[in-house]
Design a protein around this motif. Structure first.
Motif, PDB file in Angstrom:
ATOM      1  N   LEU A  83      -5.804  -1.087   6.031  1.00 51.29           N
ATOM      2  CA  LEU A  83      -4.859  -0.589   5.032  1.00 51.29           C
ATOM      3  C   LEU A  83      -5.550   0.325   4.032  1.00 51.29           C
ATOM      4  O   LEU A  83      -4.954   0.724   3.038  1.00 51.29           O
ATOM      5  CB  LEU A  83      -4.181  -1.760   4.312  1.00 51.29           C
ATOM      6  CG  LEU A  83      -3.276  -2.612   5.186  1.00 51.29           C
ATOM      7  CD1 LEU A  83      -2.708  -3.777   4.390  1.00 51.29           C
ATOM      8  CD2 LEU A  83      -2.152  -1.773   5.782  1.00 51.29           C
ATOM      9  N   ASN A  84      -6.819   0.661   4.277  1.00 52.06           N
ATOM     10  CA  ASN A  84      -7.566   1.583   3.424  1.00 52.06           C
ATOM     11  C   ASN A  84      -8.056   2.795   4.199  1.00 52.06           C
ATOM     12  O   ASN A  84      -8.991   3.474   3.773  1.00 52.06           O
ATOM     13  CB  ASN A  84      -8.742   0.868   2.752  1.00 52.06           C
ATOM     14  CG  ASN A  84      -8.265  -0.125   1.719  1.00 52.06           C
ATOM     15  OD1 ASN A  84      -7.420   0.191   0.896  1.00 52.06           O
ATOM     16  ND2 ASN A  84      -8.768  -1.330   1.774  1.00 52.06           N
ATOM     17  N   GLN A 134       0.832  -1.216   0.000  1.00 47.93           N
ATOM     18  CA  GLN A 134       0.000   0.000   0.000  1.00 47.93           C
ATOM     19  C   GLN A 134       0.860   1.257   0.000  1.00 47.93           C
ATOM     20  O   GLN A 134       0.553   2.221  -0.709  1.00 47.93           O
ATOM     21  CB  GLN A 134      -0.944   0.024   1.206  1.00 47.93           C
ATOM     22  CG  GLN A 134      -2.169  -0.853   1.081  1.00 47.93           C
ATOM     23  CD  GLN A 134      -3.133  -0.370   0.029  1.00 47.93           C
ATOM     24  OE1 GLN A 134      -2.898  -0.542  -1.164  1.00 47.93           O
ATOM     25  NE2 GLN A 134      -4.230   0.208   0.455  1.00 47.93           N
TER      26      GLN A 134
END
Length: 141
Positions: free
Chosen positions: A92-93, A34
């Motif tokens: 992770l978003n 990411q």
């Protein structure tokens, strides 16, 4: 005759021992992936506030590093000129900027979407008409 078999056995044994290593350090973890997708310069292609297109963001750009960002042509009440960021624990978003604003995002190799709620309580005064949900669409530069 025993020497050729012994040599063959040693070569095969060494091959298997070195092949079966548990060293997977070459595989990046999801957070590293990411970060690599986010790193770099992004140019805004659309900005909305409460699903209404906003003017004044045509030249807005943001550059991410592993832990910081720098903006150009920004409206500093909404996006500071620079600051830090980190992933929200367990996601992770989602990221949290250094000023406490939590941002939901989706990133691919060439597109970035960021959405967050802005309230004038994050600012040093009342900012009429700036409160609401911002959505930013970016193109990788």
């Amino acid at each position: 005759m025993k020497n050729p078999y012994l040599l063959y056995f040693l070569v095969v044994f060494v091959f298997f021992v070195t092949s079966c290593s548990n060293d997977d350090s070459g595989t990046p973890n999801p957070e590293e992936v990411q970060i690599e997708l986010l790193k770099g310069s992004w140019r805004a292609t659309q900005v909305t506030l409460n699903e209404t297109d906003q003017d004044g963001w045509d030249d807005f750009e943001i550059e991410f590093t592993e832990e910081t960002y720098i903006t150009t042509n920004t409206q500093t009440q909404i996006w500071p000129e620079s600051g830090s960021w980190h992933f929200v624990e367990g996601s992770l978003n989602q990221m949290e900027r250094g000023d406490g604003i939590v941002i939901d995002f989706q990133v691919t190799g060439s597109a970035l979407t960021m959405t967050f709620m802005f309230s004038s309580t994050h600012s040093s005064g009342k900012l009429n008409g700036l409160d609401g949900v911002y959505a930013f669409q970016f193109q990788k530069q």
